[in-house]
Design a protein around this motif. Sequence first.
Motif, PDB file in Angstrom:
ATOM      1  N   THR A   2       0.832  -1.199   0.000  1.00 49.45           N
ATOM      2  CA  THR A   2       0.000   0.000   0.000  1.00 49.45           C
ATOM      3  C   THR A   2       0.874   1.259   0.000  1.00 49.45           C
ATOM      4  O   THR A   2       2.016   1.239   0.465  1.00 49.45           O
ATOM      5  CB  THR A   2      -0.907   0.026   1.231  1.00 49.45           C
ATOM      6  N   VAL A   3       0.311   2.347  -0.502  1.00 50.87           N
ATOM      7  CA  VAL A   3       1.050   3.605  -0.584  1.00 50.87           C
ATOM      8  C   VAL A   3       0.248   4.736   0.059  1.00 50.87           C
ATOM      9  O   VAL A   3      -0.977   4.658   0.153  1.00 50.87           O
ATOM     10  CB  VAL A   3       1.377   3.985  -2.047  1.00 50.87           C
ATOM     11  N   ILE A   8       3.075   8.357  -3.315  1.00 51.89           N
ATOM     12  CA  ILE A   8       2.614   8.581  -4.696  1.00 51.89           C
ATOM     13  C   ILE A   8       3.346   9.770  -5.315  1.00 51.89           C
ATOM     14  O   ILE A   8       3.793   9.716  -6.466  1.00 51.89           O
ATOM     15  CB  ILE A   8       1.079   8.778  -4.709  1.00 51.89           C
ATOM     16  N   LEU A  26       0.065   1.718 -10.279  1.00 55.09           N
ATOM     17  CA  LEU A  26      -0.721   1.535  -9.058  1.00 55.09           C
ATOM     18  C   LEU A  26      -1.914   0.619  -9.315  1.00 55.09           C
ATOM     19  O   LEU A  26      -2.306   0.397 -10.453  1.00 55.09           O
ATOM     20  CB  LEU A  26      -1.232   2.892  -8.552  1.00 55.09           C
ATOM     21  N   ASP A  27      -2.461   0.119  -8.244  1.00 56.08           N
ATOM     22  CA  ASP A  27      -3.685  -0.660  -8.348  1.00 56.08           C
ATOM     23  C   ASP A  27      -4.573  -0.335  -7.145  1.00 56.08           C
ATOM     24  O   ASP A  27      -4.106   0.274  -6.172  1.00 56.08           O
ATOM     25  CB  ASP A  27      -3.368  -2.155  -8.384  1.00 56.08           C
ATOM     26  N   VAL A  56      -5.002   1.926  -2.086  1.00 58.03           N
ATOM     27  CA  VAL A  56      -4.119   2.183  -3.222  1.00 58.03           C
ATOM     28  C   VAL A  56      -2.782   1.515  -2.933  1.00 58.03           C
ATOM     29  O   VAL A  56      -2.235   1.648  -1.829  1.00 58.03           O
ATOM     30  CB  VAL A  56      -3.911   3.695  -3.445  1.00 58.03           C
ATOM     31  N   ILE A  58       1.023  -0.405  -4.821  1.00 56.11           N
ATOM     32  CA  ILE A  58       1.853  -0.672  -5.992  1.00 56.11           C
ATOM     33  C   ILE A  58       1.269  -1.897  -6.707  1.00 56.11           C
ATOM     34  O   ILE A  58       0.893  -2.879  -6.080  1.00 56.11           O
ATOM     35  CB  ILE A  58       3.306  -0.989  -5.557  1.00 56.11           C
ATOM     36  N   ARG A  59       1.217  -1.796  -8.018  1.00 54.31           N
ATOM     37  CA  ARG A  59       0.621  -2.878  -8.810  1.00 54.31           C
ATOM     38  C   ARG A  59       1.448  -4.169  -8.693  1.00 54.31           C
ATOM     39  O   ARG A  59       2.677  -4.117  -8.592  1.00 54.31           O
ATOM     40  CB  ARG A  59       0.551  -2.442 -10.283  1.00 54.31           C
ATOM     41  N   ILE A 157      -5.511  10.675  -8.012  1.00 54.59           N
ATOM     42  CA  ILE A 157      -4.051  10.820  -8.165  1.00 54.59           C
ATOM     43  C   ILE A 157      -3.710  12.268  -8.523  1.00 54.59           C
ATOM     44  O   ILE A 157      -2.728  12.827  -8.005  1.00 54.59           O
ATOM     45  CB  ILE A 157      -3.503   9.846  -9.234  1.00 54.59           C
TER      46      ILE A 157
END
Length: 168
Positions: A2-3, A8, A26-27, A56, A58-59, A157
């Motif tokens: 997670t972020v 971001i 991102l995902d 949110v 990192i993918r 974003i």
Amino acid sequence: MTVTGHDIVRLSLFLGLSASEMLRALDFYVLPETDDAPIGMRDIPAVHTEHGAAYVAIRKLETNECVFLSDDLCMIHQIRPGVCKSFPFVFHEKDGTTTWGLSAMKEICPGLGTGPEIMTGELEDTSTPVLRELAVYREFASEWNEKEANPTALSLIETILSDNRFTT
Ligand code: SF4
């Protein structure tokens, strides 16, 4: 992983990515309503977008590996997200007191139980900025979830990238 808003913004600056390009890195992870958030995610707010109330992160690739992992190295090590800096520890702050524990994913940490003992001071050095940035992100997420009528991932974003709170 997670972020937060700070993560971001750092990622966007480091990689020179616009808000729409950031969406490829991102995902948005939605937990089933019956699931409790795992340890380590309980303090992280979900944000509302067209994906629903989601975390949110990192993918991940289809292999379940982080999109920034290459030959067992992190391609964004200098600016890796706070949860990555913290891993395998997770931090929690309440009423001015910080506590820490181990991530629910601790089994994937090859360094766990090896090497020199981690001292309290080292944990504090790591946890202080991570918890500060998390507090700012929680404040932002609370405002975002209340105000946005038709929130989209892109506008989320864009808003984060233009929010001065995430550049200090
Ligand atoms: S440390 Fe780097 S490669 Fe590992 S999960 Fe975090 S961003 Fe991805």
